[in-house]
Design a protein around this motif. Structure first.
Motif, mmCIF file in Angstrom:
data_model
loop_
_atom_site.group_PDB
_atom_site.id
_atom_site.type_symbol
_atom_site.label_atom_id
_atom_site.label_comp_id
_atom_site.label_asym_id
_atom_site.label_seq_id
_atom_site.Cartn_x
_atom_site.Cartn_y
_atom_site.Cartn_z
ATOM 1 N N UNK A 328 -29.585 -116.015 -10.379
ATOM 2 C CA UNK A 328 -28.355 -115.294 -10.671
ATOM 3 C C UNK A 328 -28.374 -113.891 -10.104
ATOM 4 N N UNK A 329 -27.572 -113.038 -10.701
ATOM 5 C CA UNK A 329 -27.556 -111.628 -10.329
ATOM 6 C C UNK A 329 -28.777 -110.929 -10.932
ATOM 7 N N UNK A 330 -28.973 -109.692 -10.557
ATOM 8 C CA UNK A 330 -30.055 -108.909 -11.142
ATOM 9 C C UNK A 330 -29.938 -108.901 -12.662
ATOM 10 N N UNK A 331 -31.036 -109.175 -13.328
ATOM 11 C CA UNK A 331 -31.156 -109.125 -14.793
ATOM 12 C C UNK A 331 -30.336 -110.209 -15.506
ATOM 13 N N UNK A 332 -29.818 -111.160 -14.753
ATOM 14 C CA UNK A 332 -29.108 -112.281 -15.367
ATOM 15 C C UNK A 332 -30.142 -113.336 -15.761
ATOM 16 N N UNK A 333 -30.556 -113.324 -17.020
ATOM 17 C CA UNK A 333 -31.642 -114.183 -17.483
ATOM 18 C C UNK A 333 -31.314 -114.798 -18.845
ATOM 19 N N UNK A 334 -30.286 -115.636 -18.907
ATOM 20 C CA UNK A 334 -29.946 -116.272 -20.184
ATOM 21 C C UNK A 334 -31.066 -117.217 -20.614
ATOM 22 N N UNK A 335 -31.182 -117.429 -21.915
ATOM 23 C CA UNK A 335 -32.272 -118.250 -22.431
ATOM 24 C C UNK A 335 -31.858 -119.697 -22.687
ATOM 25 N N UNK A 336 -30.769 -119.898 -23.425
ATOM 26 C CA UNK A 336 -30.314 -121.242 -23.751
ATOM 27 C C UNK A 336 -29.934 -122.017 -22.495
ATOM 28 N N UNK A 337 -29.278 -121.359 -21.562
ATOM 29 C CA UNK A 337 -28.787 -122.018 -20.356
ATOM 30 C C UNK A 337 -29.649 -121.732 -19.128
ATOM 31 N N UNK A 338 -30.839 -121.235 -19.344
ATOM 32 C CA UNK A 338 -31.747 -121.002 -18.217
ATOM 33 C C UNK A 338 -31.991 -122.308 -17.463
ATOM 34 N N UNK A 339 -32.160 -122.219 -16.172
ATOM 35 C CA UNK A 339 -32.435 -123.422 -15.382
ATOM 36 C C UNK A 339 -33.941 -123.576 -15.139
ATOM 37 N N UNK A 340 -34.543 -122.630 -14.448
ATOM 38 C CA UNK A 340 -36.005 -122.629 -14.263
ATOM 39 C C UNK A 340 -36.510 -124.005 -13.835
ATOM 40 N N UNK A 341 -35.965 -124.514 -12.747
ATOM 41 C CA UNK A 341 -36.353 -125.848 -12.280
ATOM 42 C C UNK A 341 -37.856 -125.919 -12.041
ATOM 43 N N UNK A 342 -38.454 -127.020 -12.443
ATOM 44 C CA UNK A 342 -39.897 -127.204 -12.264
ATOM 45 C C UNK A 342 -40.284 -127.086 -10.800
ATOM 46 N N UNK A 343 -39.480 -127.641 -9.899
ATOM 47 C CA UNK A 343 -39.766 -127.539 -8.466
ATOM 48 C C UNK A 343 -39.824 -126.084 -8.001
ATOM 49 N N UNK A 344 -38.981 -125.250 -8.572
ATOM 50 C CA UNK A 344 -38.969 -123.840 -8.173
ATOM 51 C C UNK A 344 -40.271 -123.161 -8.573
ATOM 52 N N UNK A 345 -40.802 -123.519 -9.739
ATOM 53 C CA UNK A 345 -42.089 -122.948 -10.154
ATOM 54 C C UNK A 345 -43.195 -123.369 -9.200
ATOM 55 N N UNK A 346 -43.190 -124.640 -8.814
ATOM 56 C CA UNK A 346 -44.212 -125.134 -7.887
ATOM 57 C C UNK A 346 -44.087 -124.436 -6.540
ATOM 58 N N UNK A 347 -42.865 -124.351 -6.014
ATOM 59 C CA UNK A 347 -42.659 -123.668 -4.746
ATOM 60 C C UNK A 347 -43.053 -122.208 -4.812
ATOM 61 N N UNK A 348 -42.840 -121.593 -5.958
ATOM 62 C CA UNK A 348 -43.192 -120.185 -6.128
ATOM 63 C C UNK A 348 -44.701 -119.985 -6.098
ATOM 64 N N UNK A 349 -45.453 -120.936 -6.638
ATOM 65 C CA UNK A 349 -46.915 -120.859 -6.541
ATOM 66 C C UNK A 349 -47.346 -120.964 -5.080
#
Length: 653
Positions: A328-349
């Motif tokens: 999202x935009x800077x500091x846009x970090x909702x909790x209930x509707x967060x996406x945080x796709x597992x693939x993105x975490x792996x790619x980030x590593x």
């Protein structure tokens, strides 16, 4: 030695005798120690790897077979009749990713039956490849009717690359082929990949097609093939695919969603689809290292800062929006509707590992560690059979965040995340150590036996660690001969009062606990250099290092610009972010007030969730009347006991 944007100087040689450039390139100054040289023995990661080896790989192959992923190759090769099976244009990659993970598994867990099965799968893939090397089964079966509605109908090869995933399919093929060849020495899948890569070289480039992939990963795949084959045309094409992004003279731009809104060297923040983004940044970092390209390096550094300083969740996840699976935009970090796709975490590593290899800075492993112990392994259940595509920081029992579910699912129509976990987890030990000349980096702590080449000596390491539940680690250093080298032990950012680089998050207190290091029973003084305790000396055989890192319970608050976390606090201990589940807290998560005066303690629960440390304490309730007991578990372990509510961030008042 201090590392600042450390890149080996490239020396270029040109020969005009043939069409292949014989240019000599640089590469990363730091090398990760191969998993072939590491035997993991710990009680945290080894059981998770074994679960993938014994359960998840077979589960993935069974799903691929049941849903027609394998049939597609046989139909494409006219060994079976039928229409395209599945709903995604990238279904082929599920097979490739499981082969990749299974190949890594074979390195430290030889399995003749699995190896033979991979041989048969590779033959099925070969059948689906067209004579000239083209390999995207849905297109071969029926190019006019793609399986996904967002891919336009009709058109020649690569004419719909914005959405067709043809090059994405190639990228995962190349990654799998590199892993299988490295693990087994067999060329069957590698030859399939080379045939496909040669076709790409014939069709893409100056004076030919100048279309970048819609979804990145072909870049890193091509670079892996370059390293194996020495064919620099693969490297050059990888750079071309990146150079064409944002260049409207080469193609109609795809826009910010695909990081195709401006040239990559002019990009300065993480935008768009989170997985595409981190795969691209990994490729850009490869180019920065190999080409010694300062413009590429400057861009990835700016993008990285924008991510960790303004767009990363406390769990290490990225991606705030379900819409377009995007950041999202800077500091846009909702909790209930967060996406945080597992693939993105792996790619980030993958991306942060490359940044470490380029610079030797421990801050990248601070990010990796946070992702590993939180956002990433939350994506797979403890039994290895169900998965999160999406990893929110809150569940209210109503919003069905995980592709229509409130808990993990055994598979998805789009199963990129389960198969990505399968390819990643067996290779995880390759993150433990790095080497540069006469310097050995210890990046993550886990019991293992390893053999590394440092300077002019072979050094055996026997590590015994109680990490991540306890901060005590013992390393026995056994060089083949007395050898002088530098040992760098990473001191985690959380142990130095830093949640993440920057000020997106902070601890509510500052702790001055001493991190003690002793050699042969004698405590030493040390300097911390870029996140590592530096010990330079001549090492004799059988020297013992003991390091103790205090693991206090910490409270985390967000930057005031993160409006979704205003007056909220999160709990951490060592690398773990904690959460509360309704199942442990009488379904009263909305009543919990975690005021500053609440005393919390750590309790070891061997029988719970495969053995965890929990946090407990007596807290006030919102009604203002009475108290209740708070019971918090590591975030990664939530949703393993049925559907329940969950929160990471809790009210202060």
């Amino acid at each position: 030695m201090r590392y600042k944007y450390l890149i080996l100087t490239a020396v270029f040689f040109f020969f005009s005798l043939n069409c292949f450039s014989q240019q000599k390139y640089s590469d990363y100054p730091i090398t990760m120690v191969d998993i072939k040289k590491i035997e993991l023995t710990d009680n945290f990661w080894l059981p998770k790897i074994q679960t993938v080896q014994k359960v998840t790989i077979a589960h993935g192959f069974e799903k691929c077979e049941a849903e027609g992923r394998l049939d597609n190759f046989l139909i494409a090769g006219e060994k079976k009749t039928g229409v395209v099976c599945g709903k995604m244009p990238f279904d082929d990659t599920d097979v490739y990713k499981i082969i990749e993970g299974a190949s890594y598994s074979l390195i430290n867990a030889p399995n003749k039956e699995l190896e033979s099965y991979l041989d048969s799968l590779i033959e099925i893939i070969r059948i689906g490849q067209e004579p000239d090397g083209y390999l995207t089964t849905w297109f071969t079966i029926d190019s006019t009717n793609p399986p996904a509605p967002w891919v336009p109908k009709g058109g020649a090869r690569w004419s719909r690359e914005q959405s067709s995933h043809e090059l994405y399919n190639s990228g995962h093929l190349f990654e799998a082929a590199a892993a299988h060849y490295t693990a087994t020495g067999k060329r069957a899948l590698l030859d399939i990949a080379i045939k496909n890569a040669d076709l790409l070289v014939q069709n893409f480039g100056p004076g030919k097609l100048t279309i970048p992939p819609g979804h990145q990963i072909v870049e890193t795949g091509l670079i892996k093939l370059y390293r194996i084959t020495g064919n620099v045309q693969y490297l050059q094409l990888a750079k071309n695919f990146l150079d064409w992004r944002g260049d409207s003279s080469t193609h109609k731009l795809y826009g910010e969603y695909s990081q195709d809104h401006k040239p990559v060297t002019q990009q300065d923040e993480i935008v768009g689809h989170a997985v595409r983004a981190v795969y691209m940044y990994a490729g850009m970092t490869d180019i920065a290292a190999i080409y010694n390209d300062q413009a590429y390096l400057d861009a990835v550094m700016k993008i990285w800062s924008s991510m960790v300083e303004r767009k990363m969740y406390v769990t290490g996840g990225i991606g705030a929006r379900h819409e377009s699976e995007s950041v999202g935009d800077d500091y846009e970090l909702p909790n209930l509707t967060a996406y945080c796709e597992t693939c993105a975490s792996i790619g980030n590593v993958y991306w942060n590992t490359r940044l470490f290899m380029l610079t030797g800075d421990g801050k990248y492993f601070d990010v990796i560690e946070r992702i590993l112990y939180n956002a990433l392994i939350a994506g797979i259940s403890l039994d290895g059979k169900s998965f999160f595509y999406v990893n929110p920081l809150e569940c209210d029992g109503v919003f069905k965040f995980n592709s229509g579910s409130l808990t993990r699912q055994p598979w998805f129509d789009c199963s990129c995340c389960p198969t990505n976990l399968i390819r990643f987890i067996p290779a995880m030990p390759g993150l433990l150590y790095g080497v540069h000349d006469d310097t050995l980096f210890v990046n993550l702590y886990a019991s293992n036996n390893a053999e590394v080449n440092v300077g002019n000596s072979v050094v055996r390491i026997e590590e015994s660690s109680e990490y991540p539940w306890n901060g005590k680690t013992i390393l026995k250093i056994i060089p083949s001969k007395k050898t002088r080298f530098t040992l760098k032990l990473r001191i985690p950012g959380w142990a130095q009062n830093q949640v993440l680089p920057g000020n997106l998050y902070s601890y509510t207190d500052t702790i001055q606990n001493k991190i003690s290091i002793s050699i042969n029973g004698e405590e030493i003084s040390y300097d911390i250099e870029r996140g590592y305790a530096v010990i330079s000396r001549a090492w004799n055989k059988n020297e013992t290092i003991e390091m103790n890192i205090p693991m206090d319970i910490r409270r985390v608050v967000s930057n005031e610009n993160v409006k979704s976390n205003e007056n909220l606090v999160a709990l951490e201990r060592a690398p773990f972010v904690y959460c509360v589940e309704g199942i442990d807290n009488a379904d009263r998560l909305n009543d919990i007030l975690l005021s500053d005066d609440v005393v919390l303690k750590v309790e070891k629960k061997n029988e719970l969730l495969d053995g965890i440390n929990v946090l407990t304490g007596i807290v006030n309730v919102r009604s203002g009347e009475g108290t209740m007991e708070l019971f918090a578990i590591p975030y990664y372990a939530w949703a393993n006991r049925g559907i329940t509510t969950m929160k990471v961030w809790l009210p202060l008042k």
